[in-house]
Scaffold this active site. Structure first.
Site, PDB file in Angstrom:
ATOM      1  N   HIS A  32     -59.731 -29.041 -14.230  1.00  0.00           N
ATOM      2  CA  HIS A  32     -58.674 -27.694 -15.282  1.00  0.00           C
ATOM      3  C   HIS A  32     -58.647 -28.980 -15.812  1.00  0.00           C
ATOM      4  O   HIS A  32     -57.360 -28.204 -17.008  1.00  0.00           O
ATOM      5  CB  HIS A  32     -56.750 -27.446 -14.305  1.00  0.00           C
ATOM      6  CG  HIS A  32     -57.363 -26.343 -13.727  1.00  0.00           C
ATOM      7  ND1 HIS A  32     -58.745 -24.710 -14.023  1.00  0.00           N
ATOM      8  CD2 HIS A  32     -57.617 -26.593 -11.895  1.00  0.00           C
ATOM      9  CE1 HIS A  32     -58.711 -24.288 -12.429  1.00  0.00           C
ATOM     10  NE2 HIS A  32     -58.280 -24.691 -11.793  1.00  0.00           N
ATOM     11  N   HIS A  47     -61.527 -21.596  -8.310  1.00  0.00           N
ATOM     12  CA  HIS A  47     -60.907 -21.364  -9.695  1.00  0.00           C
ATOM     13  C   HIS A  47     -61.557 -21.705 -11.118  1.00  0.00           C
ATOM     14  O   HIS A  47     -62.443 -22.693 -10.902  1.00  0.00           O
ATOM     15  CB  HIS A  47     -59.536 -22.258 -10.003  1.00  0.00           C
ATOM     16  CG  HIS A  47     -58.287 -21.602  -9.028  1.00  0.00           C
ATOM     17  ND1 HIS A  47     -58.186 -22.354  -7.824  1.00  0.00           N
ATOM     18  CD2 HIS A  47     -58.207 -20.033  -9.111  1.00  0.00           C
ATOM     19  CE1 HIS A  47     -57.703 -21.941  -7.290  1.00  0.00           C
ATOM     20  NE2 HIS A  47     -57.288 -20.936  -7.565  1.00  0.00           N
ATOM     21  N   ASP A 103     -60.985 -23.558  -2.268  1.00  0.00           N
ATOM     22  CA  ASP A 103     -60.460 -22.663  -1.908  1.00  0.00           C
ATOM     23  C   ASP A 103     -61.363 -21.131  -2.106  1.00  0.00           C
ATOM     24  O   ASP A 103     -60.372 -20.355  -2.423  1.00  0.00           O
ATOM     25  CB  ASP A 103     -59.566 -23.147  -3.361  1.00  0.00           C
ATOM     26  CG  ASP A 103     -60.125 -23.484  -4.728  1.00  0.00           C
ATOM     27  OD1 ASP A 103     -60.975 -23.716  -5.019  1.00  0.00           O
ATOM     28  OD2 ASP A 103     -59.207 -24.130  -5.128  1.00  0.00           O
TER      29      ASP A 103
HETATM   30 ZN    ZN Z   1     -59.272 -24.438  -7.715  1.00  0.00          ZN
END
Ligand code: ZN
Length: 366
Positions: free
Chosen positions: A140, A179, A265
């Site tokens: 990220h 994500h 995740d």
């Molecule tokens: Zn993640």
């Protein structure tokens, strides 16, 4: 097969401070619980590897920190200087959901250093493939703005270093963290020598990125692929996305190395997502990636750990990936998979996901 496993106890010493879930404690927020991104989600993988004996079959290594020169290929100097100074003061926060404690800068540099060393060892043929247990994670992190627990862009730092040292020209990144890999995407968005592919739960984190329509800019158009999947996607959806989108994109790109942003995740019990995958899914994705690497780039495959917040489940998912990468006979069955047997999405939902994937494949002409 020799699989390198790059790790360092100090990565488990990175500390985000006093949190209860995503909230700093104080007021009515009772202390306890800690940040979802906590050392146990990673350390317990090391522990399980020891318990099963797979540890003894891996080429376990440490690595030096990524150098300032390495960091500056991706991050501006003022970000690095600010991060270093704040770390020396005992820690703080420079972005969004990225608190760090004393030595935060040094530990983040070590995390990037593990990814770099794992990629270098793979590209130099010192190991057949490699895994970096990097913490803090990296995917990220933007050049000048850390977010989502990521303080330095580990994989981008490793790739840039490898390209500078002429160890590789064309790299494909598969990001299967649940994500969106927005940092990696942003860093290589206008480049045609690094293909970035992110499979993620749509509109999870960050909320405003990860659209299928975001294909790159300038010379990089067509070299970024987002595969947003709806919440509730299970094993079948992930496998289909791999077969119809990820693997054909790799073949079209012809990389000379494949790196994976390996988040766990998408686990069916992860607290920060709503997907339904277990050990079988991660083993299958690893097998397919290894087969593509064998076809395209002499098997050159490196993975770096990203997210994964179920401290009970992540070790089994990681073990499955490392069993597969190393071709080991040591098998740690995923107990969660057995417990949740039969709780995959129904046929109607799978057809819905399948239609979305078919539409993406058609648009891409795959
Ligand atoms: Zn993640």
């Amino acid at each position: 097969m020799t699989t390198g496993f790059f790790w360092d106890e100090r990565c488990f010493w990175h500390s985000g401070g006093n949190y209860a879930g995503l909230l700093p404690v104080g007021g009515l927020v009772q202390p306890g619980g800690g940040l979802p991104e906590n050392p146990e989600t990673k350390r317990r993988l090391v522990n399980l590897l020891h318990v099963t004996g797979l540890w003894g079959e891996l080429a376990t290594r440490h690595a030096p920190v990524a150098t300032e020169e390495d960091l500056l290929r991706v991050h501006p100097r003022d970000y690095i200087e600010t991060f270093k100074a704040k770390s020396a003061e005992g820690g703080g926060e420079l972005g969004l959901r990225t608190p760090f404690g004393p030595d935060g800068f040094e530990i983040a540099s070590l995390s990037a250093g593990l990814a770099k060393a794992a990629l270098f060892a793979t590209l130099k043929g010192e190991v057949d493939n490699a895994y970096a247990l990097s913490r803090p994670p990296g995917h990220h992190c933007l050049p000048d703005f850390p977010n989502g627990f990521c303080l330095l862009a580990n994989l981008a730092i490793a790739i840039e270093a490898a390209q500078t040292h002429k160890l590789t020209d064309r790299v494909a990144v598969i990001d299967w963290d649940v994500h969106h890999g927005n940092g990696t995407e942003a860093i290589f968005y206008d480049r045609d020598d690094v293909l970035t592919i992110s499979l993620h739960q749509e509109r999870n984190y960050p909320l405003d990125s990860g659209d299928f329509a975001d294909r790159g800019s300038d010379g990089g158009v067509g070299y970024n692929l987002n595969i947003p999947l709806p919440p509730g996607t299970g094993h079948a959806g992930y496998i289909e996305a791999f077969e119809r989108l990820v693997i054909p994109s790799l073949h079209a790109f012809q990389p000379d190395a494949i790196v994976v942003a390996c988040g766990f995740d998408a686990s069916l019990v992860d607290p920060l997502s709503r997907m339904i995958t277990g050990g079988d899914t991660f083993r299958a994705m690893t097998e397919m990636t290894m087969a593509a690497a064998a076809d395209l780039c002499d098997g050159r495959l490196m993975m770096a750990h990203e997210g994964g917040y179920s401290e009970a489940h992540v070790p089994f998912l990681g073990h499955g990936v490392l069993e597969t990468m190393s071709g080991s006979d040591i098998h740690a069955a995923d107990p969660f998979q057995a417990k949740f047997e039969g709780q995959q999405p129904n046929e109607r939902f799978n057809r819905y996901v399948s239609d979305l994937i078919a539409e993406m494949a058609e648009t891409l002409d795959l």
